[in-house]
Motif scaffolding. Structure first.
Motif, PDB file in Angstrom:
ATOM      1  N   LEU A 108     -10.740  60.778 118.521  1.00 44.66           N
ATOM      2  CA  LEU A 108     -12.121  61.101 118.134  1.00 44.66           C
ATOM      3  C   LEU A 108     -13.113  60.205 118.864  1.00 44.66           C
ATOM      4  CD1 LEU A 108     -14.224  62.552 116.370  1.00 44.66           C
ATOM      5  CD2 LEU A 108     -13.732  60.864 114.573  1.00 44.66           C
ATOM      6  N   MET A 109     -12.842  58.914 118.889  1.00 47.69           N
ATOM      7  CA  MET A 109     -13.769  57.987 119.544  1.00 47.69           C
ATOM      8  C   MET A 109     -13.820  58.240 121.048  1.00 47.69           C
ATOM      9  SD  MET A 109     -13.277  54.493 117.355  1.00 47.69           S
ATOM     10  CE  MET A 109     -14.683  53.690 118.113  1.00 47.69           C
ATOM     11  N   GLU A 110     -12.670  58.516 121.655  1.00 46.62           N
ATOM     12  CA  GLU A 110     -12.670  58.811 123.082  1.00 46.62           C
ATOM     13  C   GLU A 110     -13.457  60.075 123.388  1.00 46.62           C
ATOM     14  OE1 GLU A 110      -8.428  58.443 124.093  1.00 46.62           O
ATOM     15  OE2 GLU A 110      -8.993  56.606 125.184  1.00 46.62           O
ATOM     16  N   SER A 111     -13.461  61.039 122.473  1.00 48.12           N
ATOM     17  CA  SER A 111     -14.249  62.262 122.666  1.00 48.12           C
ATOM     18  C   SER A 111     -15.755  61.960 122.616  1.00 48.12           C
ATOM     19  CB  SER A 111     -13.890  63.320 121.617  1.00 48.12           C
ATOM     20  OG  SER A 111     -14.472  63.018 120.350  1.00 48.12           O
ATOM     21  N   LYS A 112     -16.117  60.801 122.083  1.00 49.52           N
ATOM     22  CA  LYS A 112     -17.523  60.358 122.012  1.00 49.52           C
ATOM     23  C   LYS A 112     -17.819  59.312 123.087  1.00 49.52           C
ATOM     24  CE  LYS A 112     -18.128  62.489 117.991  1.00 49.52           C
ATOM     25  NZ  LYS A 112     -18.869  63.724 117.907  1.00 49.52           N
ATOM     26  N   ASN A 113     -16.987  59.280 124.141  1.00 48.06           N
ATOM     27  CA  ASN A 113     -17.155  58.342 125.263  1.00 48.06           C
ATOM     28  C   ASN A 113     -17.019  56.883 124.854  1.00 48.06           C
ATOM     29  OD1 ASN A 113     -17.521  60.350 127.256  1.00 48.06           O
ATOM     30  ND2 ASN A 113     -19.613  60.640 126.505  1.00 48.06           N
ATOM     31  N   MET A 114     -16.166  56.638 123.873  1.00 49.67           N
ATOM     32  CA  MET A 114     -15.820  55.274 123.454  1.00 49.67           C
ATOM     33  C   MET A 114     -14.346  55.092 123.802  1.00 49.67           C
ATOM     34  SD  MET A 114     -17.686  55.259 119.750  1.00 49.67           S
ATOM     35  CE  MET A 114     -19.449  55.494 119.613  1.00 49.67           C
ATOM     36  N   MET A 130     -11.703  49.442 121.177  1.00 50.19           N
ATOM     37  CA  MET A 130     -12.460  50.557 121.723  1.00 50.19           C
ATOM     38  C   MET A 130     -13.759  50.025 122.334  1.00 50.19           C
ATOM     39  SD  MET A 130     -10.270  52.852 120.767  1.00 50.19           S
ATOM     40  CE  MET A 130     -11.124  54.311 121.346  1.00 50.19           C
ATOM     41  N   ASP A 131     -14.073  50.503 123.527  1.00 50.89           N
ATOM     42  CA  ASP A 131     -15.295  50.088 124.214  1.00 50.89           C
ATOM     43  C   ASP A 131     -16.486  50.848 123.635  1.00 50.89           C
ATOM     44  OD1 ASP A 131     -17.428  49.526 125.867  1.00 50.89           O
ATOM     45  OD2 ASP A 131     -16.342  49.912 127.727  1.00 50.89           O
ATOM     46  N   THR A 132     -17.203  50.193 122.737  1.00 51.02           N
ATOM     47  CA  THR A 132     -18.373  50.796 122.093  1.00 51.02           C
ATOM     48  C   THR A 132     -19.662  50.082 122.507  1.00 51.02           C
ATOM     49  OG1 THR A 132     -18.010  49.417 120.134  1.00 51.02           O
ATOM     50  CG2 THR A 132     -17.033  51.612 120.108  1.00 51.02           C
ATOM     51  N   PHE A 133     -19.599  49.358 123.627  1.00 50.79           N
ATOM     52  CA  PHE A 133     -20.757  48.578 124.083  1.00 50.79           C
ATOM     53  C   PHE A 133     -21.978  49.447 124.354  1.00 50.79           C
ATOM     54  CE2 PHE A 133     -17.543  45.339 124.898  1.00 50.79           C
ATOM     55  CZ  PHE A 133     -18.196  44.215 124.432  1.00 50.79           C
ATOM     56  N   LYS A 134     -21.791  50.621 124.971  1.00 52.83           N
ATOM     57  CA  LYS A 134     -22.935  51.462 125.326  1.00 52.83           C
ATOM     58  C   LYS A 134     -23.783  51.797 124.093  1.00 52.83           C
ATOM     59  CE  LYS A 134     -24.098  55.929 127.364  1.00 52.83           C
ATOM     60  NZ  LYS A 134     -24.460  56.735 126.194  1.00 52.83           N
ATOM     61  N   ASP A 135     -23.121  52.178 123.024  1.00 56.17           N
ATOM     62  CA  ASP A 135     -23.847  52.593 121.825  1.00 56.17           C
ATOM     63  C   ASP A 135     -24.011  51.482 120.786  1.00 56.17           C
ATOM     64  OD1 ASP A 135     -24.124  55.255 122.746  1.00 56.17           O
ATOM     65  OD2 ASP A 135     -22.099  55.722 122.057  1.00 56.17           O
ATOM     66  N   LEU A 136     -22.957  50.704 120.546  1.00 59.66           N
ATOM     67  CA  LEU A 136     -22.966  49.742 119.444  1.00 59.66           C
ATOM     68  C   LEU A 136     -23.154  48.294 119.886  1.00 59.66           C
ATOM     69  CD1 LEU A 136     -20.065  51.288 117.326  1.00 59.66           C
ATOM     70  CD2 LEU A 136     -22.523  51.796 117.230  1.00 59.66           C
ATOM     71  N   LYS A 137     -23.092  48.055 121.196  1.00 65.19           N
ATOM     72  CA  LYS A 137     -23.356  46.718 121.781  1.00 65.19           C
ATOM     73  C   LYS A 137     -22.300  45.681 121.452  1.00 65.19           C
ATOM     74  CE  LYS A 137     -26.963  48.863 123.116  1.00 65.19           C
ATOM     75  NZ  LYS A 137     -26.726  49.794 124.202  1.00 65.19           N
ATOM     76  N   ILE A 138     -21.093  46.124 121.063  1.00 67.87           N
ATOM     77  CA  ILE A 138     -19.977  45.212 120.786  1.00 67.87           C
ATOM     78  C   ILE A 138     -18.678  46.002 120.896  1.00 67.87           C
ATOM     79  CG2 ILE A 138     -19.903  45.564 118.267  1.00 67.87           C
ATOM     80  CD1 ILE A 138     -19.533  42.382 118.163  1.00 67.87           C
ATOM     81  N   MET A 139     -17.590  45.300 121.116  1.00 71.62           N
ATOM     82  CA  MET A 139     -16.256  45.909 121.084  1.00 71.62           C
ATOM     83  C   MET A 139     -15.923  46.193 119.631  1.00 71.62           C
ATOM     84  SD  MET A 139     -13.541  46.543 123.139  1.00 71.62           S
ATOM     85  CE  MET A 139     -13.688  45.403 124.513  1.00 71.62           C
ATOM     86  N   LEU A 140     -15.240  47.306 119.403  1.00 67.28           N
ATOM     87  CA  LEU A 140     -14.829  47.661 118.056  1.00 67.28           C
ATOM     88  C   LEU A 140     -13.302  47.671 118.012  1.00 67.28           C
ATOM     89  CD1 LEU A 140     -16.766  49.780 115.799  1.00 67.28           C
ATOM     90  CD2 LEU A 140     -14.383  50.451 115.955  1.00 67.28           C
ATOM     91  N   GLU A 141     -12.726  47.014 117.030  1.00 69.19           N
ATOM     92  CA  GLU A 141     -11.279  46.991 116.881  1.00 69.19           C
ATOM     93  C   GLU A 141     -10.889  47.835 115.675  1.00 69.19           C
ATOM     94  OE1 GLU A 141      -7.524  43.881 116.716  1.00 69.19           O
ATOM     95  OE2 GLU A 141      -9.394  43.281 115.766  1.00 69.19           O
TER      96      GLU A 141
END
Length: 147
Positions: A108-114, A130-141
């Motif tokens: 699901l997250m990869e489908s949202k470019n994460m 998960m690389d969520t820097f673009k949207d959330l500005k931090i790595m998400l585990e």
């Protein structure tokens, strides 16, 4: 998206886990936790950027009520920990959530470019960064514990 909005952990990268864990222990007035190495690649099945990696880290944990503070001192092998520490220095690396259905959440997250950056196993479960820097500005585990 994750089925939860409760942050379970904050991960902080450090160069010297002994010094920094003592500083946190002194600051909070608690006992300094012992650090432990993450498992070897044969046990952890660590993958970084889709490739098997021998990356390991020293980890120390402070349980702070509903939140866990994780200190991470990475070895020199390729990993999200090592890259982030080299590029940004010491400090915050990720926020973590305990989830169910790891494969579905990653998809699901990869489908949202994460994109999935690193994954592995630990005693009692598995993790995915998960690389969520673009949207959330931090790595998400994502942390999924065995039932």
């Amino acid at each position: 998206m994750l089925g939860t909005n409760v942050i379970a952990q904050i991960g902080i990268l450090v160069h010297d886990i002994d010094t920094v864990s003592q500083a946190y222990a002194d600051f909070f007035g608690v006992e300094k936790p012992q650090w432990n190495w993450t498992d070897t690649v044969d046990v952890a099945q660590t993958e970084f950027e889709g490739v098997s990696s021998e990356a390991r880290s020293k980890l120390a944990f402070f349980d702070m009520g509903s939140l866990q503070l994780e200190l991470i001192e990475p070895d020199q092998h390729p990993s999200t920990w090592r890259n982030h520490l080299n590029e940004h220095g010491e400090g915050p690396h990720h926020i973590a959530f305990i989830i169910n259905g790891m494969k579905d959440k990653v998809t699901l997250m990869e489908s949202k470019n994460m994109r999935l950056v690193q994954k592995g196993e630990y005693t009692g479960g598995r993790y995915a960064y998960m690389d969520t820097f673009k949207d959330l500005k931090i790595m998400l585990e994502l942390l999924e514990n065995d039932k």
